[in-house]
Design a protein around this motif. Structure first.
Motif, PDB file in Angstrom:
ATOM      1  N   VAL A  83       0.859  -1.183   0.000  1.00 18.62           N
ATOM      2  CA  VAL A  83       0.000   0.000   0.000  1.00 18.62           C
ATOM      3  C   VAL A  83       0.902   1.241   0.000  1.00 18.62           C
ATOM      4  O   VAL A  83       1.856   1.321   0.780  1.00 18.62           O
ATOM      5  CB  VAL A  83      -0.980   0.006   1.197  1.00 18.62           C
ATOM      6  CG1 VAL A  83      -0.253  -0.061   2.527  1.00 18.62           C
ATOM      7  CG2 VAL A  83      -1.874   1.251   1.145  1.00 18.62           C
ATOM      8  N   THR A  84       0.620   2.178  -0.900  1.00 18.21           N
ATOM      9  CA  THR A  84       1.392   3.424  -0.972  1.00 18.21           C
ATOM     10  C   THR A  84       0.449   4.606  -0.878  1.00 18.21           C
ATOM     11  O   THR A  84      -0.718   4.518  -1.257  1.00 18.21           O
ATOM     12  CB  THR A  84       2.195   3.514  -2.288  1.00 18.21           C
ATOM     13  OG1 THR A  84       1.287   3.500  -3.387  1.00 18.21           O
ATOM     14  CG2 THR A  84       3.168   2.364  -2.414  1.00 18.21           C
ATOM     15  N   ASP A  85       0.977   5.715  -0.366  1.00 16.52           N
ATOM     16  CA  ASP A  85       0.207   6.955  -0.325  1.00 16.52           C
ATOM     17  C   ASP A  85       1.119   8.098  -0.756  1.00 16.52           C
ATOM     18  O   ASP A  85       2.348   7.932  -0.846  1.00 16.52           O
ATOM     19  CB  ASP A  85      -0.349   7.210   1.083  1.00 16.52           C
ATOM     20  CG  ASP A  85       0.748   7.377   2.128  1.00 16.52           C
ATOM     21  OD1 ASP A  85       1.451   8.410   2.074  1.00 16.52           O
ATOM     22  OD2 ASP A  85       0.908   6.497   2.986  1.00 16.52           O
ATOM     23  N   ASN A  86       0.532   9.245  -1.078  1.00 19.20           N
ATOM     24  CA  ASN A  86       1.317  10.417  -1.464  1.00 19.20           C
ATOM     25  C   ASN A  86       1.269  11.486  -0.362  1.00 19.20           C
ATOM     26  O   ASN A  86       1.145  12.664  -0.628  1.00 19.20           O
ATOM     27  CB  ASN A  86       0.843  10.988  -2.802  1.00 19.20           C
ATOM     28  CG  ASN A  86      -0.586  11.521  -2.718  1.00 19.20           C
ATOM     29  OD1 ASN A  86      -1.333  11.151  -1.813  1.00 19.20           O
ATOM     30  ND2 ASN A  86      -0.965  12.383  -3.633  1.00 19.20           N
ATOM     31  N   GLY A  87       1.364  10.997   0.887  1.00 16.85           N
ATOM     32  CA  GLY A  87       1.272  11.902   2.027  1.00 16.85           C
ATOM     33  C   GLY A  87       2.628  12.333   2.556  1.00 16.85           C
ATOM     34  O   GLY A  87       3.611  12.444   1.821  1.00 16.85           O
TER      35      GLY A  87
END
Length: 638
Positions: free
Chosen positions: A572-576
């Motif tokens: 799981v990746t996020d751009n936070g």
């Protein structure tokens, strides 16, 4: 099919030729029966069913011949084949829901006759048709019995057209039950089989047209507009090629629905009206009228909206489509409410509620799931038996004898040892299962309250369609969590569906400040790959709650399942904001994540199990997001 496009003179000439042949006095009875059957075929294909001659005469002749005891095997098969065809024609002439009982009776009479005549293609085609009529009259269990029996037959024969047809039918059943990811999976299987047919028949082209339209709708429902638009235009082109006006209208309706979703109301109206110009059937016309209602209703042209909806109601009643009619009553409720005719609005609401309850959607879902499990079990059992027989045939008889003697010697000690180990294993397994069920069933009360509150706000803001959509997703998610709490393993299909619903609800709770995508590597067979349920949810929740805490808009969550060296991985990746160097990933662990880590250690038997965490950086070494990944223990059932 060539006869269908000929003029009246050609039709008369064909019938005259067949009738002239029948007048010959020295015809053998099997030839006479075949000629009469050809006439039935001709009249059915050219749309003159019900007017064909010799129908009663053919039935009488067949009954008489089949009652004779001295018939040879070859003659018996010929007459049974003809009688089966006769019953099929009677069913085809009246193939509607209103005549369902009689249609099913004719099919049940035809199926054993085709089987005894050795006409397998005809037999299983009728089994499929029987499934379709059963589905239309809301008898799902019997319909799915037909579908999966037919699928087993076509797979054994490697009949690509048959396998594709069954997968399309099963996909349509999933789509009607709002299980869109599963529907797409079956539709894509069907499309792959059609692609393998080198010289498709006219029937294959027609079936492929239906498939493209259904797959386009499924992608539209899954918010994949580019794929959906491409497929709608392909479906329209194929419908024009085969000359099917209703499916041309269905294609324009799908494109118009997408314009409606994107609030391009005038473009939507133009496309709905294009569909209205070609559609002839009452059901398709009703759906187009319902689309026009929504476009006019949302642009506050209530009088025009009401006109189309009343026309839609008439066509829905004519088509005898209860699901469609249920939706019409719900829309009439909104229309009369907008017109401040509250008495009429209440009447429509009660009709909508009563009809929706009668449809029995949840019962149908359970029936489908049971049939899929039954089919998978029977298939595995058959494969196991075949493998066992092959293995046994290769064994040496002396090896078996020696192995048996050795087994007698060591069995006493082995059983004592095994009994002790089993007690320890069972105790450990029970503890792990209790932990797992505790995790899965502990739905966050705060999450539930916020979900319900946001749905309530949508209703107060008159965003009824969005409210119904999210309420459906919330109820499905609740059901998935409660069902999976009793399972040690679920299919990757089911896990992905649960993640999809969870992320959709989180989007609502966080006011759509992020988008999400779910990717499953093509090589993974999602229906044959089983994993412990809800291992991934705490990490996805962490990515939203902590990873995107610095964002008010344009957030992105990406979920991936992929194989590497035969191992299944989740990512799981996020751009936070990424992981703070001063605060390790461990500082942010929730109770759910802690228990999940313990579950992973228990499944893998690896006390050093590691969850990989990384900051994502751009070319200037600025942190632009975070990534979490780990190996998932899984079972593959082939």
């Amino acid at each position: 099919m060539l006869l269908m496009v000929c003029g009246a003179q050609a039709q008369d000439h064909t019938i005259d030729s067949l009738q002239a042949l029948l007048q010959k006095p020295k015809l053998h009875d099997t030839t006479r029966v075949r000629l009469m059957t050809d006439i039935l075929d001709y009249y059915l294909q050219t749309g003159y069913a019900g007017k064909e001659p010799y129908t009663a005469k053919l039935k009488s002749l067949l009954d008489n011949k089949l009652s004779q005891k001295q018939l040879g095997v070859k003659e018996q098969k010929a007459y049974k084949l003809a009688l089966g065809t006769w019953y099929y024609h009677q069913a085809a002439k009246i193939f509607t829901k209103d005549n369902a009982a009689q249609v099913i009776r004719y099919f049940d009479l035809a199926i054993p006759l085709f089987k005894e005549a050795g006409a397998e293609d005809d037999q299983w085609a009728i089994v499929m048709n029987k499934g379709m009529i059963l589905r239309k009259i809301n008898r799902p269990k019997e319909a799915f019995d037909c579908y999966f029996a037919a699928l087993k037959h076509y797979e054994q024969k490697n009949d690509l057209s048959g396998i594709a047809q069954v997968n399309t039918a099963i996909g349509l059943s999933h789509q009607e039950l709002s299980e869109t990811p599963k529907a797409i999976k079956y539709y894509e299987k069907s499309a792959a089989y059609y692609a393998g047919i080198k010289k498709p028949s006219s029937s294959d082209l027609y079936d492929q047209m239906i498939l493209l339209g259904n797959l386009a709708v499924a992608y539209k429902d899954e918010n994949q507009p580019e794929k959906a638009r491409k497929l709608f235009y392909q479906a329209i082109a194929l419908a024009e090629k085969v000359g099917n006006t209703d499916n041309i209208g269905a294609g324009w309706r799908g494109l118009a629905d997408m314009d409606l979703t994107e609030k391009n109301y005038e473009e939507a109206i133009k496309k709905y009206q294009k569909g209205m110009l070609v559609s002839q059937g009452p059901e398709q016309t009703a759906y187009l009228q319902m689309g026009l209602w929504e476009a006019y209703f949302k642009t506050n042209r209530i009088a025009e909206a009401k006109k189309y909806l009343l026309e839609c109601q008439a066509n829905a009643e004519l088509a005898n489509e209860p699901r469609l009619l249920s939706n019409v009553y719900g829309d009439l409720y909104l229309t009369y409410k907008a017109l401040k005719d509250y008495k009429k609005a209440l009447e429509m609401y009660e009709k909508h509620k009563k009809m929706k309850e009668s449809l029995g959607m949840e019962s149908a879902k359970d029936e489908l799931k049971q049939q899929q499990l039954k089919y998978a079990f029977e298939k595995r059992e058959l494969n196991y038996k075949l493998a066992t027989q092959k293995k046994n045939a290769a064994k040496n008889i002396w090896l078996i004898v020696l192995s048996g003697a050795l087994l007698l010697i060591v069995s006493g000690g082995y059983f004592f040892y095994r009994n002790s180990r089993q007690k320890q294993s069972i105790a450990t397994l029970e503890r792990n299962q209790i932990k797992q069920k505790l995790l899965i069933t502990q739905m966050n009360p705060h999450f539930i309250f916020n979900s319900v509150q946001n749905i309530r706000n949508l209703i107060n803001n008159h965003q009824n369609n969005d409210a119904v959509k999210y309420l459906d997703q919330f109820s499905v998610l609740t059901r998935q969590i409660l069902e999976n709490s009793n399972e040690n393993y679920i299919s990757l299909d089911e896990e992905v569906a649960m993640i999809q619903n969870y992320l959709s609800i989180q989007q609502l709770l966080y006011n759509h400040k992020f988008d999400f995508s779910i990717f499953v590597q093509d090589e993974i067979e999602t229906d044959s790959t089983f994993l412990p349920p809800m291992l991934t949810q705490p990490f996805i929740e962490n990515a939203i709650k902590h990873g995107l805490s610095n964002r008010d808009a344009n957030g992105k969550i990406e979920v991936k399942f992929f194989l590497e060296s035969g191992k299944l991985f989740f990512e799981v990746t996020d751009n936070g904001k990424g992981f703070d160097a001063s605060k390790t990933f461990s500082n942010h662990k929730s109770l759910a994540m802690t228990i999940t880590k313990e579950r992973l250690v228990g499944y893998t038997k690896n006390q050093d199990f590691v969850v990989q965490t990384h900051n994502i950086k751009d070319q200037n070494e600025n942190v632009v997001g975070a990534k979490v990944s780990f190996e998932i223990p899984y079972i593959y059932e082939n």
